[in-house]
Design a protein around this motif. Sequence first.
Motif, PDB file in Angstrom:
ATOM      1  N   GLU A 349       0.824  -1.211   0.000  1.00 47.89           N
ATOM      2  CA  GLU A 349       0.000   0.000   0.000  1.00 47.89           C
ATOM      3  C   GLU A 349       0.856   1.258   0.000  1.00 47.89           C
ATOM      4  O   GLU A 349       1.920   1.313   0.626  1.00 47.89           O
ATOM      5  CB  GLU A 349      -0.925  -0.008   1.213  1.00 47.89           C
ATOM      6  N   ASP A 350       0.367   2.278  -0.698  1.00 49.20           N
ATOM      7  CA  ASP A 350       1.136   3.512  -0.896  1.00 49.20           C
ATOM      8  C   ASP A 350       1.305   4.342   0.369  1.00 49.20           C
ATOM      9  O   ASP A 350       2.304   5.045   0.517  1.00 49.20           O
ATOM     10  CB  ASP A 350       0.450   4.405  -1.940  1.00 49.20           C
ATOM     11  N   TYR A 351       0.312   4.301   1.266  1.00 47.05           N
ATOM     12  CA  TYR A 351       0.295   5.233   2.391  1.00 47.05           C
ATOM     13  C   TYR A 351      -0.037   4.514   3.693  1.00 47.05           C
ATOM     14  O   TYR A 351      -0.671   3.455   3.693  1.00 47.05           O
ATOM     15  CB  TYR A 351      -0.743   6.344   2.173  1.00 47.05           C
ATOM     16  N   ALA A 352       0.367   5.151   4.794  1.00 48.57           N
ATOM     17  CA  ALA A 352      -0.027   4.657   6.113  1.00 48.57           C
ATOM     18  C   ALA A 352       0.104   5.791   7.115  1.00 48.57           C
ATOM     19  O   ALA A 352       0.942   6.692   6.953  1.00 48.57           O
ATOM     20  CB  ALA A 352       0.840   3.474   6.546  1.00 48.57           C
ATOM     21  N   HIS A 353      -0.732   5.738   8.143  1.00 49.35           N
ATOM     22  CA  HIS A 353      -0.654   6.721   9.226  1.00 49.35           C
ATOM     23  C   HIS A 353      -0.412   5.992  10.529  1.00 49.35           C
ATOM     24  O   HIS A 353      -0.971   4.901  10.752  1.00 49.35           O
ATOM     25  CB  HIS A 353      -1.952   7.530   9.321  1.00 49.35           C
ATOM     26  N   PRO A 354       0.438   6.534  11.408  1.00 53.46           N
ATOM     27  CA  PRO A 354       0.734   5.830  12.660  1.00 53.46           C
ATOM     28  C   PRO A 354      -0.490   5.562  13.523  1.00 53.46           C
ATOM     29  O   PRO A 354      -0.491   4.619  14.322  1.00 53.46           O
ATOM     30  CB  PRO A 354       1.730   6.761  13.371  1.00 53.46           C
ATOM     31  N   LYS A 355      -1.552   6.342  13.351  1.00 56.00           N
ATOM     32  CA  LYS A 355      -2.774   6.125  14.124  1.00 56.00           C
ATOM     33  C   LYS A 355      -3.773   5.230  13.395  1.00 56.00           C
ATOM     34  O   LYS A 355      -4.876   5.002  13.882  1.00 56.00           O
ATOM     35  CB  LYS A 355      -3.427   7.466  14.456  1.00 56.00           C
ATOM     36  N   GLY A 356      -3.364   4.744  12.227  1.00 51.62           N
ATOM     37  CA  GLY A 356      -4.222   3.830  11.480  1.00 51.62           C
ATOM     38  C   GLY A 356      -5.020   4.516  10.390  1.00 51.62           C
ATOM     39  O   GLY A 356      -5.248   5.724  10.423  1.00 51.62           O
ATOM     40  N   ASN A 357      -5.459   3.721   9.427  1.00 49.85           N
ATOM     41  CA  ASN A 357      -6.239   4.235   8.306  1.00 49.85           C
ATOM     42  C   ASN A 357      -6.844   3.059   7.556  1.00 49.85           C
ATOM     43  O   ASN A 357      -6.519   1.902   7.828  1.00 49.85           O
ATOM     44  CB  ASN A 357      -5.360   5.058   7.362  1.00 49.85           C
ATOM     45  N   HIS A 358      -7.735   3.356   6.606  1.00 51.15           N
ATOM     46  CA  HIS A 358      -8.291   2.316   5.746  1.00 51.15           C
ATOM     47  C   HIS A 358      -7.207   1.855   4.764  1.00 51.15           C
ATOM     48  O   HIS A 358      -6.275   2.604   4.460  1.00 51.15           O
ATOM     49  CB  HIS A 358      -9.491   2.845   4.971  1.00 51.15           C
ATOM     50  N   PRO A 359      -7.310   0.624   4.248  1.00 56.13           N
ATOM     51  CA  PRO A 359      -6.354   0.177   3.223  1.00 56.13           C
ATOM     52  C   PRO A 359      -6.337   1.144   2.040  1.00 56.13           C
ATOM     53  O   PRO A 359      -7.372   1.672   1.638  1.00 56.13           O
ATOM     54  CB  PRO A 359      -6.893  -1.199   2.822  1.00 56.13           C
ATOM     55  N   THR A 360      -5.156   1.371   1.480  1.00 61.09           N
ATOM     56  CA  THR A 360      -5.022   2.321   0.373  1.00 61.09           C
ATOM     57  C   THR A 360      -4.679   1.579  -0.921  1.00 61.09           C
ATOM     58  O   THR A 360      -4.390   0.383  -0.909  1.00 61.09           O
ATOM     59  CB  THR A 360      -3.914   3.360   0.649  1.00 61.09           C
ATOM     60  N   HIS A 361      -4.705   2.312  -2.005  1.00 63.92           N
ATOM     61  CA  HIS A 361      -4.347   1.731  -3.292  1.00 63.92           C
ATOM     62  C   HIS A 361      -2.837   1.486  -3.384  1.00 63.92           C
ATOM     63  O   HIS A 361      -2.062   1.925  -2.522  1.00 63.92           O
ATOM     64  CB  HIS A 361      -4.805   2.637  -4.441  1.00 63.92           C
ATOM     65  N   VAL A 362      -2.436   0.795  -4.442  1.00 68.01           N
ATOM     66  CA  VAL A 362      -1.021   0.521  -4.722  1.00 68.01           C
ATOM     67  C   VAL A 362      -0.716   1.075  -6.109  1.00 68.01           C
ATOM     68  O   VAL A 362      -1.202   0.548  -7.113  1.00 68.01           O
ATOM     69  CB  VAL A 362      -0.720  -0.990  -4.688  1.00 68.01           C
ATOM     70  N   SER A 363       0.060   2.132  -6.178  1.00 69.02           N
ATOM     71  CA  SER A 363       0.467   2.700  -7.464  1.00 69.02           C
ATOM     72  C   SER A 363       1.601   1.868  -8.043  1.00 69.02           C
ATOM     73  O   SER A 363       2.546   1.520  -7.328  1.00 69.02           O
ATOM     74  CB  SER A 363       0.928   4.145  -7.294  1.00 69.02           C
ATOM     75  N   LEU A 364       1.522   1.575  -9.330  1.00 68.74           N
ATOM     76  CA  LEU A 364       2.568   0.780  -9.963  1.00 68.74           C
ATOM     77  C   LEU A 364       3.927   1.462  -9.834  1.00 68.74           C
ATOM     78  O   LEU A 364       4.942   0.808  -9.576  1.00 68.74           O
ATOM     79  CB  LEU A 364       2.223   0.540 -11.436  1.00 68.74           C
ATOM     80  N   ASN A 365       3.952   2.785  -9.982  1.00 68.53           N
ATOM     81  CA  ASN A 365       5.245   3.481  -9.896  1.00 68.53           C
ATOM     82  C   ASN A 365       5.827   3.388  -8.492  1.00 68.53           C
ATOM     83  O   ASN A 365       7.038   3.266  -8.317  1.00 68.53           O
ATOM     84  CB  ASN A 365       5.122   4.933 -10.375  1.00 68.53           C
ATOM     85  N   HIS A 366       4.990   3.444  -7.445  1.00 68.66           N
ATOM     86  CA  HIS A 366       5.478   3.277  -6.073  1.00 68.66           C
ATOM     87  C   HIS A 366       6.087   1.888  -5.902  1.00 68.66           C
ATOM     88  O   HIS A 366       7.181   1.738  -5.337  1.00 68.66           O
ATOM     89  CB  HIS A 366       4.330   3.448  -5.080  1.00 68.66           C
ATOM     90  N   GLN A 367       5.366   0.879  -6.364  1.00 67.82           N
ATOM     91  CA  GLN A 367       5.810  -0.506  -6.204  1.00 67.82           C
ATOM     92  C   GLN A 367       7.164  -0.724  -6.888  1.00 67.82           C
ATOM     93  O   GLN A 367       8.065  -1.362  -6.325  1.00 67.82           O
ATOM     94  CB  GLN A 367       4.765  -1.445  -6.803  1.00 67.82           C
ATOM     95  N   LEU A 368       7.318  -0.195  -8.089  1.00 64.12           N
ATOM     96  CA  LEU A 368       8.575  -0.352  -8.822  1.00 64.12           C
ATOM     97  C   LEU A 368       9.716   0.381  -8.125  1.00 64.12           C
ATOM     98  O   LEU A 368      10.842  -0.135  -8.035  1.00 64.12           O
ATOM     99  CB  LEU A 368       8.412   0.162 -10.246  1.00 64.12           C
ATOM    100  N   ALA A 369       9.449   1.585  -7.630  1.00 62.09           N
ATOM    101  CA  ALA A 369      10.481   2.343  -6.922  1.00 62.09           C
ATOM    102  C   ALA A 369      10.955   1.583  -5.689  1.00 62.09           C
ATOM    103  O   ALA A 369      12.153   1.584  -5.357  1.00 62.09           O
ATOM    104  CB  ALA A 369       9.964   3.719  -6.545  1.00 62.09           C
ATOM    105  N   GLU A 370      10.036   0.924  -5.003  1.00 62.94           N
ATOM    106  CA  GLU A 370      10.391   0.126  -3.826  1.00 62.94           C
ATOM    107  C   GLU A 370      11.279  -1.058  -4.216  1.00 62.94           C
ATOM    108  O   GLU A 370      12.278  -1.354  -3.537  1.00 62.94           O
ATOM    109  CB  GLU A 370       9.105  -0.358  -3.141  1.00 62.94           C
ATOM    110  N   ILE A 371      10.914  -1.726  -5.293  1.00 63.55           N
ATOM    111  CA  ILE A 371      11.719  -2.853  -5.780  1.00 63.55           C
ATOM    112  C   ILE A 371      13.128  -2.391  -6.131  1.00 63.55           C
ATOM    113  O   ILE A 371      14.129  -3.025  -5.743  1.00 63.55           O
ATOM    114  CB  ILE A 371      11.045  -3.500  -7.011  1.00 63.55           C
ATOM    115  N   ASN A 372      13.221  -1.277  -6.840  1.00 59.41           N
ATOM    116  CA  ASN A 372      14.526  -0.769  -7.264  1.00 59.41           C
ATOM    117  C   ASN A 372      15.403  -0.423  -6.064  1.00 59.41           C
ATOM    118  O   ASN A 372      16.601  -0.729  -6.034  1.00 59.41           O
ATOM    119  CB  ASN A 372      14.338   0.453  -8.164  1.00 59.41           C
TER     120      ASN A 372
END
Length: 474
Positions: A349-372
């Motif tokens: 997931e693209d985002y998170a808050h320390p106090k919690g949140n609903h599940p968020t979307h996954v951007s393809l560009n975020h996922q690739l940047a993480e892999i790299n």
Amino acid sequence: MRKKQLIFGVAFILSICILLQHLSKEAHSTEIPLIQSTHSIFDFGTIVEQKYEFPNNDLYWLKKIEAQKNSAPYVFHLRVPGKNGVFRYNEYQDNQLEKSNWKIINLNDVTYLPLSTGFIETDNKNIWISMPSVYANLGKGTIEEKFDLQKKIQVMEDEEGYVLEITLPVYQGLISEIWALESNDTLVRWDYGRMSDIWLALDLNRRGKWSYDGYYVKSPSSYLPYNTNSFWRIPENYILKSFIYTGESRIAEDMGYVMLGTALQSQEKEGYWKTLPMSTWLQKDYGIEDGYFDTRFNVGQADLFLEGCKTYKEEKFCNATQQFAHYFRNHAEKHHFDVKGSNVGWLVEDYAHPKGNHPTHVSLNHQLAEINYLYKMYRYFNDNDYKVLAEKLLYGVENIGGRWITPSGDLHYAYFPDGSFGRTDYPYLTYNDLLETQKLHREIYGTENVTLNQLIQSKKIWIQSNDIKNPFGN
């Protein structure tokens, strides 16, 4: 889409950073600068001064006044030795931030410098100096620039060269600030390659700001607090990205170190960098409050610390990127969607808050940047855990496979918690991420990844058919 509007605002800077990565590098100094920081208390408030004295004899300094009551302006003088002085700065066309040209004025012909960050160059001295800024701290990592209160720098001549009279206004509740990098040598080789064009994009004047606590960019209207003159401190420093990936100027070497050192101060003890303002659309869609974790900005900043670790051989930079990687591993374990295949993959997931949140979307560009980033961490630190996590994220992309591709041949921007796809992808950002992932895959495994190639080719055809100019050059 509202997050994407923010990224488009810095997309040209990011593309310049990509170009800089392909310039040949010069050796960086691995000696550590002498750092001094003082806080002096006066009747009107506090003066903060910071200095970096580099082994190459360059000097970075910053002065900041935090005023608690109105007072006479704070005035000091900066001597600039040498003759034939000029000031080089960005002149905007018709007040359009995206259109500017270099203007060079002779210091002998002016009484005041324009209100602009720029370069003072004489036959004995070179200085990159900011305009004197006045701003209000709006909180949540946001400042409001007070353009009408800023004072121009006065230029005077003497027998040794020039004297700059710098005036910092002192107004209750406001902050005045100026910084500079001084060198006896050339700071930027303007006649080398595309340096002149590149520096027009690396603007720390109207589109971005360098300040005591980090790098600021213009606030999008979806962020709170917001007004037309507000800037927010972004976790990923795009100016630093250009500095850290090239050694083609003294500024890159000196300011890369300064900016990394400054970013250390805002790294949370858990290892990440918060986006401090409230994003109204993230709050509405996912219940995310201000002070949240954004994977793309954070991976980008952690990657810069990895490069800084390699470049400066500085333990604190190495520790910073490792600390973030530990945080990201925990985030990925807690906030992902399983994607079944021959090897179960994760979409993080693209985002998170320390106090919690609903599940968020996954951007393809975020996922690739993480892999790299994880693959690069694996290669430098030789820690197989990074490689295992990178593979798990790559399996997530592979198991989606051709479903990333839209009927037009473009790519879907994101995968959503309900399993659907949607939103319009960037013209070339995700494509460049795919190319980097494929490059790392070849270097690590000796082969190309079939799914990555499928996505690359589809996106490439879409880019060409829509006549989109990709700054990466592919």
